[in-house]
Design a protein around this motif. Structure first.
Motif, PDB file in Angstrom:
ATOM      1  N   UNK A  53      78.214 -12.028  31.421  1.00 46.87           N
ATOM      2  CA  UNK A  53      77.592 -10.845  30.820  1.00 46.87           C
ATOM      3  C   UNK A  53      77.356  -9.825  31.934  1.00 46.87           C
ATOM      4  N   UNK A  54      78.123  -8.749  31.916  1.00 47.16           N
ATOM      5  CA  UNK A  54      78.065  -7.734  32.963  1.00 47.16           C
ATOM      6  C   UNK A  54      77.204  -6.542  32.575  1.00 47.16           C
ATOM      7  N   UNK A  55      76.327  -6.700  31.604  1.00 46.04           N
ATOM      8  CA  UNK A  55      75.479  -5.587  31.166  1.00 46.04           C
ATOM      9  C   UNK A  55      74.593  -5.015  32.275  1.00 46.04           C
ATOM     10  N   UNK A  56      74.157  -5.794  33.289  1.00 46.67           N
ATOM     11  CA  UNK A  56      73.369  -5.157  34.358  1.00 46.67           C
ATOM     12  C   UNK A  56      74.128  -4.069  35.135  1.00 46.67           C
ATOM     13  N   UNK A  74      86.285 -14.319  36.634  1.00 47.36           N
ATOM     14  CA  UNK A  74      86.423 -13.110  35.804  1.00 47.36           C
ATOM     15  C   UNK A  74      85.328 -12.108  36.149  1.00 47.36           C
ATOM     16  N   UNK A  75      84.122 -12.603  36.359  1.00 47.12           N
ATOM     17  CA  UNK A  75      82.989 -11.753  36.749  1.00 47.12           C
ATOM     18  C   UNK A  75      83.286 -11.017  38.056  1.00 47.12           C
ATOM     19  N   UNK A  76      83.727 -11.749  39.064  1.00 49.75           N
ATOM     20  CA  UNK A  76      84.011 -11.150  40.365  1.00 49.75           C
ATOM     21  C   UNK A  76      85.165 -10.161  40.264  1.00 49.75           C
ATOM     22  N   UNK A  77      86.198 -10.498  39.504  1.00 49.82           N
ATOM     23  CA  UNK A  77      87.340  -9.587  39.332  1.00 49.82           C
ATOM     24  C   UNK A  77      86.894  -8.285  38.667  1.00 49.82           C
ATOM     25  N   UNK A  78      86.060  -8.388  37.614  1.00 44.07           N
ATOM     26  CA  UNK A  78      85.592  -7.183  36.926  1.00 44.07           C
ATOM     27  C   UNK A  78      84.726  -6.337  37.854  1.00 44.07           C
ATOM     28  N   UNK A  79      83.781  -6.970  38.547  1.00 51.38           N
ATOM     29  CA  UNK A  79      82.913  -6.225  39.459  1.00 51.38           C
ATOM     30  C   UNK A  79      83.719  -5.553  40.571  1.00 51.38           C
ATOM     31  N   UNK A  80      84.715  -6.254  41.093  1.00 52.44           N
ATOM     32  CA  UNK A  80      85.553  -5.697  42.155  1.00 52.44           C
ATOM     33  C   UNK A  80      86.291  -4.454  41.671  1.00 52.44           C
ATOM     34  N   UNK A  81      86.859  -4.537  40.484  1.00 49.43           N
ATOM     35  CA  UNK A  81      87.631  -3.397  39.963  1.00 49.43           C
ATOM     36  C   UNK A  81      86.766  -2.251  39.481  1.00 49.43           C
ATOM     37  N   UNK A  82      85.706  -2.560  38.733  1.00 49.60           N
ATOM     38  CA  UNK A  82      84.954  -1.510  38.051  1.00 49.60           C
ATOM     39  C   UNK A  82      83.677  -1.062  38.763  1.00 49.60           C
ATOM     40  N   UNK A  83      83.036  -1.955  39.480  1.00 48.85           N
ATOM     41  CA  UNK A  83      81.762  -1.614  40.137  1.00 48.85           C
ATOM     42  C   UNK A  83      81.984  -1.196  41.588  1.00 48.85           C
ATOM     43  N   UNK A  84      82.893  -1.909  42.265  1.00 46.01           N
ATOM     44  CA  UNK A  84      83.229  -1.506  43.633  1.00 46.01           C
ATOM     45  C   UNK A  84      84.322  -0.445  43.643  1.00 46.01           C
ATOM     46  N   UNK A  85      85.099  -0.387  42.573  1.00 47.09           N
ATOM     47  CA  UNK A  85      86.155   0.610  42.484  1.00 47.09           C
ATOM     48  C   UNK A  85      87.327   0.358  43.387  1.00 47.09           C
ATOM     49  N   UNK A  86      87.614  -0.920  43.651  1.00 52.42           N
ATOM     50  CA  UNK A  86      88.723  -1.269  44.545  1.00 52.42           C
ATOM     51  C   UNK A  86      90.016  -1.325  43.775  1.00 52.42           C
TER      52      UNK A  86
END
Length: 86
Positions: A53-56, A74-86
């Motif tokens: 759950x990536x709602x935070x 999957x969590x790390x992949x999503x955060x890397x792409x969308x939150x870090x913008x890599x």
């Protein structure tokens, strides 16, 4: 351990804020004053299926996954792409 967990990516914002997905390879305090905040929640449901759950971080709920490690990947992949913008 997944390949994603073996590397650290940092994003430096124009105001000097540094974003990273926490792991124990880098001590955030070594980069300056640290503020650690949860970016997601990886939890099982009543049937033993795992969800990230990536709602935070204003993200989606990913899953279901049969294994916790798959949800974390999957969590790390999503955060890397969308939150870090890599």
């Amino acid at each position: 351990m997944s390949k994603l967990a073996e590397e650290v990516q940092l994003k430096v914002e124009p105001d000097g804020t540094i974003r990273m997905i926490y792991n124990e390879l880098v001590d955030p305090k070594s980069l300056g004053q640290a503020s650690i905040q949860r970016g997601s929640h990886v939890e099982p449901d009543l049937d033993g299926q795992w969800y990230a759950d990536l709602s935070p971080t204003n993200g989606p709920k990913l899953g279901p996954f049969a294994m916790r490690s798959d949800a974390i990947d999957a969590e790390v992949a999503w955060l890397t792409e969308h939150w870090l913008g890599s």
